[in-house]
Design an enzyme around this catalytic site. Structure first.
Site, PDB file in Angstrom:
ATOM      1  N   LYS A 173       0.873  -1.186   0.000  1.00 55.77           N
ATOM      2  CA  LYS A 173       0.000   0.000   0.000  1.00 55.77           C
ATOM      3  C   LYS A 173       0.909   1.234   0.000  1.00 55.77           C
ATOM      4  CE  LYS A 173      -2.431   3.365   1.614  1.00 55.77           C
ATOM      5  NZ  LYS A 173      -1.878   4.549   0.976  1.00 55.77           N
ATOM      6  N   GLU A 246       9.095   2.012  11.321  1.00 60.82           N
ATOM      7  CA  GLU A 246      10.148   3.015  11.124  1.00 60.82           C
ATOM      8  C   GLU A 246       9.457   4.369  11.135  1.00 60.82           C
ATOM      9  OE1 GLU A 246      13.250   2.530  11.123  1.00 60.82           O
ATOM     10  OE2 GLU A 246      13.397   0.380  10.735  1.00 60.82           O
ATOM     11  N   CYS A 280      13.471  11.283   6.906  1.00 59.60           N
ATOM     12  CA  CYS A 280      13.358  10.953   8.328  1.00 59.60           C
ATOM     13  C   CYS A 280      14.695  11.173   9.019  1.00 59.60           C
ATOM     14  CB  CYS A 280      12.888   9.527   8.511  1.00 59.60           C
ATOM     15  SG  CYS A 280      13.794   8.404   7.487  1.00 59.60           S
ATOM     16  N   GLU A 377       8.858  16.962  15.097  1.00 59.68           N
ATOM     17  CA  GLU A 377       9.269  16.767  13.710  1.00 59.68           C
ATOM     18  C   GLU A 377       8.379  17.607  12.814  1.00 59.68           C
ATOM     19  OE1 GLU A 377       8.213  13.136  11.621  1.00 59.68           O
ATOM     20  OE2 GLU A 377      10.273  12.948  10.951  1.00 59.68           O
TER      21      GLU A 377
HETATM   22  P1  NDP Z   1       1.954   8.714   7.065  1.00 54.74           P
HETATM   23  O1  NDP Z   1       2.053   7.902   8.303  1.00 54.74           O
HETATM   24  O2  NDP Z   1       0.872   9.720   6.972  1.00 54.74           O
HETATM   25  O3  NDP Z   1       1.763   7.787   5.784  1.00 54.74           O
HETATM   26  C1  NDP Z   1       2.581   6.687   5.521  1.00 54.74           C
HETATM   27  C2  NDP Z   1       1.765   5.603   4.886  1.00 54.74           C
HETATM   28  O4  NDP Z   1       0.799   5.132   5.813  1.00 54.74           O
HETATM   29  C3  NDP Z   1       0.975   6.071   3.663  1.00 54.74           C
HETATM   30  O5  NDP Z   1       0.926   5.026   2.724  1.00 54.74           O
HETATM   31  C4  NDP Z   1      -0.402   6.324   4.250  1.00 54.74           C
HETATM   32  O6  NDP Z   1      -1.436   6.271   3.301  1.00 54.74           O
HETATM   33  C5  NDP Z   1      -0.500   5.183   5.228  1.00 54.74           C
HETATM   34  N1  NDP Z   1      -1.476   5.355   6.297  1.00 54.74           N
HETATM   35  C6  NDP Z   1      -2.034   6.494   6.769  1.00 54.74           C
HETATM   36  N2  NDP Z   1      -2.897   6.195   7.777  1.00 54.74           N
HETATM   37  C7  NDP Z   1      -2.877   4.845   7.929  1.00 54.74           C
HETATM   38  C8  NDP Z   1      -3.531   3.922   8.797  1.00 54.74           C
HETATM   39  N3  NDP Z   1      -4.400   4.327   9.725  1.00 54.74           N
HETATM   40  N4  NDP Z   1      -3.277   2.617   8.666  1.00 54.74           N
HETATM   41  C9  NDP Z   1      -2.401   2.170   7.743  1.00 54.74           C
HETATM   42  N5  NDP Z   1      -1.758   2.991   6.888  1.00 54.74           N
HETATM   43  C10 NDP Z   1      -1.978   4.303   6.988  1.00 54.74           C
HETATM   44  O7  NDP Z   1       3.376   9.351   6.862  1.00 54.74           O
HETATM   45  P2  NDP Z   1       3.807  10.345   5.732  1.00 54.74           P
HETATM   46  O8  NDP Z   1       3.374   9.868   4.400  1.00 54.74           O
HETATM   47  O9  NDP Z   1       3.411  11.707   6.174  1.00 54.74           O
HETATM   48  O10 NDP Z   1       5.409  10.177   5.773  1.00 54.74           O
HETATM   49  C11 NDP Z   1       6.222  11.031   6.477  1.00 54.74           C
HETATM   50  C12 NDP Z   1       6.624  10.391   7.792  1.00 54.74           C
HETATM   51  O11 NDP Z   1       7.390   9.228   7.544  1.00 54.74           O
HETATM   52  C13 NDP Z   1       7.528  11.283   8.615  1.00 54.74           C
HETATM   53  O12 NDP Z   1       7.104  11.309   9.953  1.00 54.74           O
HETATM   54  C14 NDP Z   1       8.898  10.615   8.513  1.00 54.74           C
HETATM   55  O13 NDP Z   1       9.763  10.842   9.564  1.00 54.74           O
HETATM   56  C15 NDP Z   1       8.529   9.188   8.361  1.00 54.74           C
HETATM   57  N6  NDP Z   1       9.590   8.447   7.713  1.00 54.74           N
HETATM   58  C16 NDP Z   1      10.339   7.610   8.486  1.00 54.74           C
HETATM   59  C17 NDP Z   1      11.398   6.907   7.966  1.00 54.74           C
HETATM   60  C18 NDP Z   1      12.179   5.971   8.826  1.00 54.74           C
HETATM   61  O14 NDP Z   1      12.751   5.051   8.291  1.00 54.74           O
HETATM   62  N7  NDP Z   1      12.224   6.142  10.127  1.00 54.74           N
HETATM   63  C19 NDP Z   1      11.768   7.040   6.548  1.00 54.74           C
HETATM   64  C20 NDP Z   1      10.917   7.933   5.817  1.00 54.74           C
HETATM   65  C21 NDP Z   1       9.858   8.604   6.394  1.00 54.74           C
HETATM   66  P3  NDP Z   1      -2.018   7.632   2.649  1.00 54.74           P
HETATM   67  O15 NDP Z   1      -0.893   8.217   1.880  1.00 54.74           O
HETATM   68  O16 NDP Z   1      -3.133   7.145   1.801  1.00 54.74           O
HETATM   69  O17 NDP Z   1      -2.455   8.490   3.790  1.00 54.74           O
END
Ligand code: NDP
Length: 486
Positions: A173, A246, A280, A377
């Site tokens: 997803k 992560e 991140c 963040e």
């Molecule tokens: P989100 O958590 O909003 O989204 C990540 C994914 O989760 C998307 O595919 C999103 O879908 C999906 N999602 C959203 N809500 C749910 C749910 N309730 N259940 C299951 N899946 C869900 O994060 P962002 O896209 O905003 O990404 C940025 C974040 O990612 C930052 O906080 C960053 O630090 C972190 N990050 C961490 C990394 C690491 O390795 N530690 C690396 C890269 C990023 P949809 O897009 O449809 O909402």
């Protein structure tokens, strides 16, 4: 405009909702293509396809699964330039970094292809005679892989490659901000010879699909990269299964008074404003020794003010757009928070004029570790400068947050370097290098609020996507009782 369905059982199918959503170019705000709004029913269908494909796929010898990954790496390499352009167009990062995104996917595919010939277990002596003991790796089963937008090819590859080489089947997803990159990704996997049903992709709102992806007892593993709130929700709802999280970071670069300031300057510019601060591992805090603070700030502001905003696809751009309007509003909200808290704005602090989600590189000084801009963040091109009187205080400040992903120290003193290596609470520490730059053959992940102990990439990537089976073979021809007969 081109329309994409869901990829289930090796075919593109229409979503049961019949609804589609656009993917937007963040530099122009124009749609690129339309993607299926999947429903829980579609996720169920995808899980069933993954379940059906599992028995055959787990029987394919791991070196052969590895060969398919190697072929996939070759296809990525062949298409590196158009893929990089797509990453840059859909996600916004500048082209050299977009090429890096594709390269990271190639690297992990090649690395995990090699794992097909390792997947090591242990052998160890038995406490009884004529008895042999060893461990072997077995797949988890069906895995849900949920990915963000900031590395639209690399992160899906970081999860899919180890999942496949270990013999799992997956439901992927991707982020709703980068579904086009995801569609190309699964197309190339199919082209490389991944059999139907082994990789399935469902696009659509994470909030709506989350429960079906995460809570289903048919799903045996969940791997998620994204924000802290979503991660917490997943941990609560996944039930009894393996979950890798992560999450975010609020990474610090420490600059000591003995540091090479020119080198530190390059590291800070790259860490804070590379990928528009949307990594991140981005450096969002600089903790600088009070003796060199003024000089360093002066150097930093001079260089950062020269950074050119623009579309990632333009060769003259240094800093691309933020991913969407919500992200732009969030970064600006934190600028106002910082001003309200009494931090001193040295540079930027506002959205750029015109189309696109552009925000000026922003630098705050005189930030105290207690301020929200020093702890939360914000995921954008905004940097907080905090001063410290020595290495111990700098480490204490670095640790005064809930996250623990990456960290860095610039120093010429080996004692300072080792104090930081030992003292900083983070999954990654760099010495005389920025907070970003992970290599795929080393474990990646964080401590504290950044994750739940999972480490992606490297040999630990294999651990995330496999279980250990312990095997005892007794060739004594009689009943031997452990702990009793020895
Ligand atoms: P989100 O958590 O909003 O989204 C990540 C994914 O989760 C998307 O595919 C999103 O879908 C999906 N999602 C959203 N809500 C749910 C749910 N309730 N259940 C299951 N899946 C869900 O994060 P962002 O896209 O905003 O990404 C940025 C974040 O990612 C930052 O906080 C960053 O630090 C972190 N990050 C961490 C990394 C690491 O390795 N530690 C690396 C890269 C990023 P949809 O897009 O449809 O909402």
């Amino acid at each position: 405009m081109k329309r994409f369905g869901l990829f289930i059982g090796g075919k593109w199918v229409s979503p049961s909702s019949r609804k589609y959503f656009p993917s937007i170019n963040p530099a122009t705000e124009k749609p690129i293509a339309r993607f299926a709004s999947g429903s829980e029913h579609d996720v169920k269908h995808a899980i069933e396809a993954a379940e059906a494909a599992l028995p055959q796929w787990r029987k394919v010898p791991a070196p052969k699964r590895g060969q398919i990954l190697l072929k996939f790496a070759g296809l990525l390499r062949r298409d590196k330039e158009p893929l990089a352009r797509l990453v840059s167009t859909e996600m916004g990062k500048v082209l050299p970094e977009a090429r890096g995104d594709v390269q990271e996917a190639i690297d992990i595919a090649e690395y995990m292809a090699g794992e097909g010939r390792r997947l090591f277990g242990h052998t160890t002596p038995s406490e009884l005679p004529d008895k042999f003991a060893f461990t072997m790796r077995v797949p988890l089963g069906v895995c849900s892989l949920i990915t963000p937008w900031n590395f639209p090819l690399a992160i899906p590859a970081w999860k899919t490659m180890p999942a496949l080489v270990c013999g799992n089947t997956v439901v992927f997803k991707p982020s709703s901000d980068t579904p086009m990159c995801a569609a190309r990704f699964v197309e190339l996997l199919a082209k490389a010879g991944v059999p139907p049903g082994v990789v399935n992709m469902v696009t659509g709102s994470g909030e709506e699909l989350g429960e079906a992806l995460v809570a289903s007892p048919k799903v045996r593993g969940v791997s998620f990269t994204g924000n802290k709130q979503t991660g917490a929700w997943i941990a609560k709802n996944a039930g009894v299964k393996k979950v890798g999280l992560e999450l975010g970071g609020k990474n610090a670069i420490i600059i000591m008074d003995d540091a090479d300031l020119d080198l530190a300057l390059q590291g800070v510019l790259w860490g804070a404003f590379g990928t528009t601060g949307q990594r991140c591992t981005a450096a969002s805090r600089v903790i600088v020794h009070e003796k060199v603070k003024k000089e360093f700030e002066h150097m930093l502001v001079r260089k950062a003010s020269l950074l050119k905003l623009g579309p990632g696809t333009s060769p003259s751009t240094d800093v691309g757009p933020l991913i969407n309007k919500k992200a732009l509003e969030k970064v600006h909200y934190y600028t106002e928070v910082g001003l309200g808290e009494g931090a001193k704005l040295l540079l930027g602090g506002r959205p750029a004029k015109g189309k696109g989600f552009f925000y000026e590189p922003t630098i705050f000084s005189d930030v105290s570790p207690k301020m929200r801009i020093a702890r939360e963040e914000l995921f954008g091109p905004s940097l907080s400068i905090i001063s410290a009187s020595g290495v111990e205080e700098a480490i204490k400040i670095a640790n005064s947050i809930e996250y623990g992903l990456s960290s860095s120290i610039y120093t010429r003193d080996i004692s300072n370097a080792f104090r930081a290596i030992e003292g900083i609470e983070a999954g990654i520490t760099y010495v005389n290098s920025s907070t970003i730059g992970a290599e795929v053959h080393l474990p990646f992940g964080g401590v504290k609020g950044t994750g739940n102990g999972a480490r992606e990439a490297g040999w630990t990537g294999v651990e995330e996507f496999s279980e250990i089976k312990t095997v005892y073979i007794d060739f004594s021809g009689k009943l031997q009782k452990a702990q009793i007969d020895n």
